[in-house]
Design an enzyme around this catalytic site. Structure first.
Site, mmCIF file in Angstrom:
data_model
loop_
_atom_site.group_PDB
_atom_site.id
_atom_site.type_symbol
_atom_site.label_atom_id
_atom_site.label_comp_id
_atom_site.label_asym_id
_atom_site.label_seq_id
_atom_site.Cartn_x
_atom_site.Cartn_y
_atom_site.Cartn_z
ATOM 1 N N GLY A 52 0.785 -1.234 0.000
ATOM 2 C CA GLY A 52 0.000 0.000 0.000
ATOM 3 C C GLY A 52 0.811 1.275 0.000
ATOM 4 C CG ASN A 70 2.076 3.253 -5.720
ATOM 5 O OD1 ASN A 70 2.534 4.264 -6.238
ATOM 6 N ND2 ASN A 70 2.639 2.058 -5.841
ATOM 7 C CG LEU A 99 -1.173 -8.656 -6.772
ATOM 8 C CD1 LEU A 99 -0.489 -9.631 -5.841
ATOM 9 C CD2 LEU A 99 -0.204 -8.152 -7.839
ATOM 10 C CE LYS A 100 -7.400 -13.531 -7.215
ATOM 11 N NZ LYS A 100 -7.107 -13.355 -5.851
ATOM 12 C CB ILE A 157 -10.559 -5.347 -13.435
ATOM 13 C CG1 ILE A 157 -9.585 -4.723 -12.435
ATOM 14 C CG2 ILE A 157 -11.897 -4.648 -13.417
ATOM 15 C CD1 ILE A 157 -10.072 -4.666 -11.023
ATOM 16 C CG ASN A 165 -2.546 -1.134 -13.299
ATOM 17 O OD1 ASN A 165 -2.553 -1.319 -12.075
ATOM 18 N ND2 ASN A 165 -1.729 -1.796 -14.099
ATOM 19 C CG HIS A 191 3.212 -2.176 -15.512
ATOM 20 N ND1 HIS A 191 2.814 -3.428 -15.078
ATOM 21 C CD2 HIS A 191 4.355 -2.374 -16.220
ATOM 22 C CE1 HIS A 191 3.670 -4.327 -15.518
ATOM 23 N NE2 HIS A 191 4.616 -3.722 -16.209
ATOM 24 C CG ASP A 197 0.195 -4.874 -17.290
ATOM 25 O OD1 ASP A 197 -0.382 -4.214 -16.415
ATOM 26 O OD2 ASP A 197 0.923 -5.857 -17.034
ATOM 27 C CD GLU A 202 5.547 1.840 -8.751
ATOM 28 O OE1 GLU A 202 4.419 1.637 -8.294
ATOM 29 O OE2 GLU A 202 6.418 0.957 -8.820
HETATM 30 C C1 GRF Z 1 3.829 -1.170 -7.363
HETATM 31 O O1 GRF Z 1 5.120 -1.415 -7.814
HETATM 32 C C2 GRF Z 1 2.891 -0.984 -8.536
HETATM 33 O O2 GRF Z 1 3.482 -0.398 -9.646
HETATM 34 C C3 GRF Z 1 2.519 -2.387 -8.858
HETATM 35 O O3 GRF Z 1 2.418 -3.038 -7.610
HETATM 36 C C4 GRF Z 1 3.239 -2.373 -6.663
HETATM 37 C C5 GRF Z 1 2.376 -1.988 -5.512
HETATM 38 O O4 GRF Z 1 3.115 -1.451 -4.450
HETATM 39 N N1 GRF Z 1 1.336 -2.450 -9.695
HETATM 40 P P1 GRF Z 1 2.390 -0.823 -3.194
HETATM 41 O O5 GRF Z 1 1.443 -1.878 -2.640
HETATM 42 O O6 GRF Z 1 1.662 0.398 -3.651
HETATM 43 O O7 GRF Z 1 3.471 -0.508 -2.221
#
Ligand code: GRF
Length: 204
Positions: A12, A14, A89-90, A92, A106, A108, A149, A178
């Protein structure tokens, strides 16, 4: 008020970065809820600390489980403006993608269209980049469509990895970027500065 929902499965960071940028700059953006497919994870823990509503999808045994069709109704009722996948991770489901055209984004941790697709998440991405010998990697924020993606690219940032000695070092450098790119893009959506012209997306 611009309302977003964040989907996350992991630590989490991000989600935290989004929350922090809203709070530091008193932006008119609300994280309306956090959706996860895990019983426990950093993102849910953070949402709990900040009093953000949480919901679960994908696994019926999870506390607070709801179906995607419930989420569609709920998001419409709550006038959600943007759905942000931040380490979710799932895949959608198509019905959900169809319900919110160009409203799901999303992040990436590489420069799409390279190093994306099924199975390309987390350290798998950074290992593949490291093994490729590439000197740059980066971050992509893109719309979500029905293919992993694959949706239109909204924003990208490059990261110089020429000195990286391990995939972990790449991950660390990319993650920092990010944390600034995703809040930046969300703010642009909130300011109505993201425009789509045919297959390209422009931030004005
Ligand atoms: C990040 O690297 C994001 O780009 C990818 O999954 C990771 C999630 O990290 N899709 P966090 O849970 O936000 O720390």
């Amino acid at each position: 008020m611009f309302r977003i929902c964040v989907f996350a499965s992991g630590r989490g960071s991000n989600l935290r970065a989004i929350w922090q940028s809203i709070s530091d700059r008193s932006l008119n953006i609300e994280i309306n809820c956090v959706v996860s497919d895990k019983a426990e994870c950093g993102a849910l823990e953070f949402a709990g600390q900040k009093g953000i509503k949480t919901l679960s999808v994908s696994r019926k045994e999870l506390p607070g489980f709801v179906s995607y069709s419930f989420l569609i109704d709920e998001f419409r009722r709550n006038k959600i403006d943007l759905i942000v996948l931040a380490g979710f991770l799932k895949k959608i489901p198509d019905e959900f993608v169809d319900a919110f055209p160009e409203k799901i984004i999303n992040i990436h941790p590489a420069l799409l269209p390279f190093f994306g697709g099924k199975g390309m998440y987390g350290m798998n991405v950074h290992k593949a980049v490291f093994e490729s010998g590439m000197k740059i990697s980066g971050v992509t924020v893109h719309f979500v469509d029905k293919i992993y993606d694959h949706g239109k690219i909204i924003a990208q940032r490059c990261v110089d990895i020429s000195a990286a000695g391990t995939a972990e070092e790449i991950a660390e450098k990319v993650l920092k970027v990010e944390h600034s790119l995703l809040p930046f893009v969300i703010e642009k959506f909130a300011d109505d500065k993201v425009k789509i012209k045919e297959n390209r997306v422009y931030i004005t």
